[in-house]
Design a protein around this motif. Sequence first.
Motif, PDB file in Angstrom:
ATOM      1  N   PHE A 104       0.835  -1.193   0.000  1.00  0.00           N
ATOM      2  CA  PHE A 104       0.000   0.000   0.000  1.00  0.00           C
ATOM      3  C   PHE A 104       0.880   1.257   0.000  1.00  0.00           C
ATOM      4  N   PHE A 105       1.904   1.274   0.857  1.00  0.00           N
ATOM      5  CA  PHE A 105       2.794   2.431   0.915  1.00  0.00           C
ATOM      6  C   PHE A 105       3.610   2.579  -0.361  1.00  0.00           C
ATOM      7  N   GLY A 109       3.154   7.324  -3.263  1.00  0.00           N
ATOM      8  CA  GLY A 109       3.823   8.385  -4.006  1.00  0.00           C
ATOM      9  C   GLY A 109       4.459   9.490  -3.192  1.00  0.00           C
ATOM     10  N   ASN A 110       4.406   9.457  -1.892  1.00  0.00           N
ATOM     11  CA  ASN A 110       5.082  10.459  -1.069  1.00  0.00           C
ATOM     12  C   ASN A 110       6.565  10.078  -0.958  1.00  0.00           C
ATOM     13  N   PRO A 114       8.428   4.960   0.294  1.00  0.00           N
ATOM     14  CA  PRO A 114       9.276   3.785   0.062  1.00  0.00           C
ATOM     15  C   PRO A 114      10.048   3.366   1.321  1.00  0.00           C
ATOM     16  N   TYR A 115      10.487   4.354   2.114  1.00  0.00           N
ATOM     17  CA  TYR A 115      11.168   4.029   3.368  1.00  0.00           C
ATOM     18  C   TYR A 115      10.215   3.286   4.308  1.00  0.00           C
TER      19      TYR A 115
END
Length: 194
Positions: A104-105, A109-110, A114-115
């Motif tokens: 989901f993360f 797109g923020n 990805p972190y």
Amino acid sequence: MSASTRPTTAPPAGLTEADESRLASDAVGRLRAVGYHVDCDEPFDTEARPASYPTLGASVCHLAERLREATDTAEAAGILTELTAPHDGVLAGFEETLGALAEFFDGLGNASDPYTARRLRYLADEYVRVIHSDLAHTRERLADRHAAHPGRRPCAEQVPDHEPERSAMCACPPPPRALPAPAPPPVGATRLRR
């Protein structure tokens, strides 16, 4: 519905009067099914009680209750199996949930997403798998032990003859209370040496 149980928000737009009545009756039935007392107007009164299921958290807490009542190692091992089963155990479901949350993360797109996704996968890969491995090993040790718990005994479900509610009382003494183990020191804490 009576004034005390009327919803404070309006029903969805576009519903017919029959749909609104059906939704209100369904709400009364669902609330009563989980133990709420609901006073309502005659058209919304219903005997229907839709099935209600415990939350996952309540189901997991029930495992703790069963462990507190377990009288032998085989019983405790069986309960741990529900946590450690490879495909449908609680920990396998938790690991899968962390993976789905990571996915989901990945798509949000923020810049920090990805972190967060990598951190969630790390938790699943490292911590959940270590917990799973340790509990599976503990379960195997319990299953191989074949011993009764010395402080617990199976309930004979016998009560004195003079008790009027034979099914509501048990003559078995409560298990002895154990003192809680001291909490381990926090990770990274320094030890004082003499």
